[in-house]
Enzyme design. Structure first.
Site, short mmCIF file in Angstrom:
data_model
loop_
_atom_site.label_atom_id
_atom_site.label_comp_id
_atom_site.label_asym_id
_atom_site.label_seq_id
_atom_site.Cartn_x
_atom_site.Cartn_y
_atom_site.Cartn_z
N SER A 1 32.75 26.75 0.37
CA SER A 1 31.41 26.20 0.19
C SER A 1 30.48 26.91 1.15
O SER A 1 30.92 27.40 2.21
CB SER A 1 31.40 24.69 0.46
OG SER A 1 30.08 24.19 0.56
N TYR B 1 33.17 17.39 6.54
CA TYR B 1 33.18 18.32 5.40
C TYR B 1 32.85 19.73 5.86
O TYR B 1 33.51 20.70 5.46
CB TYR B 1 32.17 17.86 4.34
CG TYR B 1 32.18 18.71 3.09
CD1 TYR B 1 33.20 18.58 2.15
CD2 TYR B 1 31.17 19.63 2.84
CE1 TYR B 1 33.21 19.37 1.00
CE2 TYR B 1 31.17 20.42 1.70
CZ TYR B 1 32.19 20.28 0.78
OH TYR B 1 32.19 21.06 -0.35
#
Length: 284
Positions: free
Chosen positions: A142, A155
């Site tokens: 990501s 995250y």
């Protein structure tokens, strides 16, 4: 779904973790379209089976946090289709919110799925690829693996780890015939982002754009590919050249704290309920 300069993948055996929904399902669809033998593994085996039926591919239960589950899954793949040529480590979870309110179960789930799951996948497939002197691994990370974002502390940690593991494994297996690539999407319009305000400060993309980027790595063998392609190079320049005090001035103007303050809890409820069930199952 044409894709220019795509190498032939027909006949290749492709394994995609977290393939029941979202990016994983779109990636499976594209590989099927290109003639690959595709296996999707997912902890939600019933949803994976329904997706596989729709795409005319294969599925089996896979809990990426368990090396034993990986071994069982890959044994089923090998028995039916032969050795794995391409692994797409796609499984991931994305809880959002204040770090100091995050439960231990949620922290554990994020790290175990997004980091341990990726490591398990590589460890499970790469030795056989090395023995055959060919194979390709794509780790779906990501842009959160490069850009720190409030409301995404764990995250962020998991995706920084995913990128670092990808780059290190790429170097470790250089010259063996096995390549490792990382794909870093910006904000993706999938269930993971449900209820999250998108569109300011970071571009948004559809999952099929990420699927095309995954397949393109078979041609480019690039170490790192962002989606859109300009985002990672642009952020690298910002991070290297723009002083932190300027970044602090800009960030509130693109509402970089919206993962803390702008979540629509109702729109996100179904995803959070599923994560809560996974966290409980994982802890038990």
């Amino acid at each position: 779904m044409t894709l220019s300069r795509t190498p032939r993948v027909d006949g290749s055996v492709v394994v995609i973790s977290g393939g029941a929904r979202g990016i994983g399902a779109k990636t499976a669809e594209l590989f099927c379209h290109l003639g690959a033998t595709v296996w999707i593994g997912d902890v939600d085996a019933d949803v994976a089976a329904a997706t596989a039926t729709q795409l005319h591919c294969h599925s089996a239960h896979l809990d990426v946090t368990s090396r034993e589950s990986w071994d069982r899954f890959l044994a089923e793949v090998a028995a039916a289709s032969g050795p794995v040529d391409i692994l797409v480590n796609n499984a991931g979870v994305m809880p959002l919110g204040a770090f100091d309110a995050e439960t231990a179960a949620t922290t554990g789930l994020i790290l175990d799925v997004n980091v341990r799951g990726l490591l398990h996948g590589m460890q499970a497939v790469i030795p056989a690829m090395v023995a055959r002197r060919r194979g390709h691994v794509v780790n779906v990370a990501s842009m959160a693996g490069m850009i720190p974002i409030p409301g995404m502390v764990t995250y962020n940690a998991s995706k920084f780890a995913a990128l670092g593991a990808s780059l290190a494994a790429r170097r470790e297996y250089s010259g063996t015939g096995v390549t490792v690539s990382a794909v870093l999407p910006a904000a993706v319009r999938t269930e993971l982002a449900s209820g999250a305000p998108l569109g300011r400060g970071l571009p948004t993309v559809d999952p099929d754009a990420v699927a095309r980027a995954v397949v393109r790595t078979l041609h480019t063998r690039a170490a790192r590919t962002s989606v859109p392609g300009w985002v990672a190079p642009a952020w690298s320049l910002v991070d290297a050249l723009v002083p932190e005090f300027v970044q602090r001035w800009v960030r509130p103007r693109v509402d970089d704290r919206r993962a803390l303050t702008g979540i629509d809890a109702t729109a996100r409820r179904a995803y959070l309920d599923r994560l809560e069930r996974q966290a409980k199952d994982h802890a038990s």
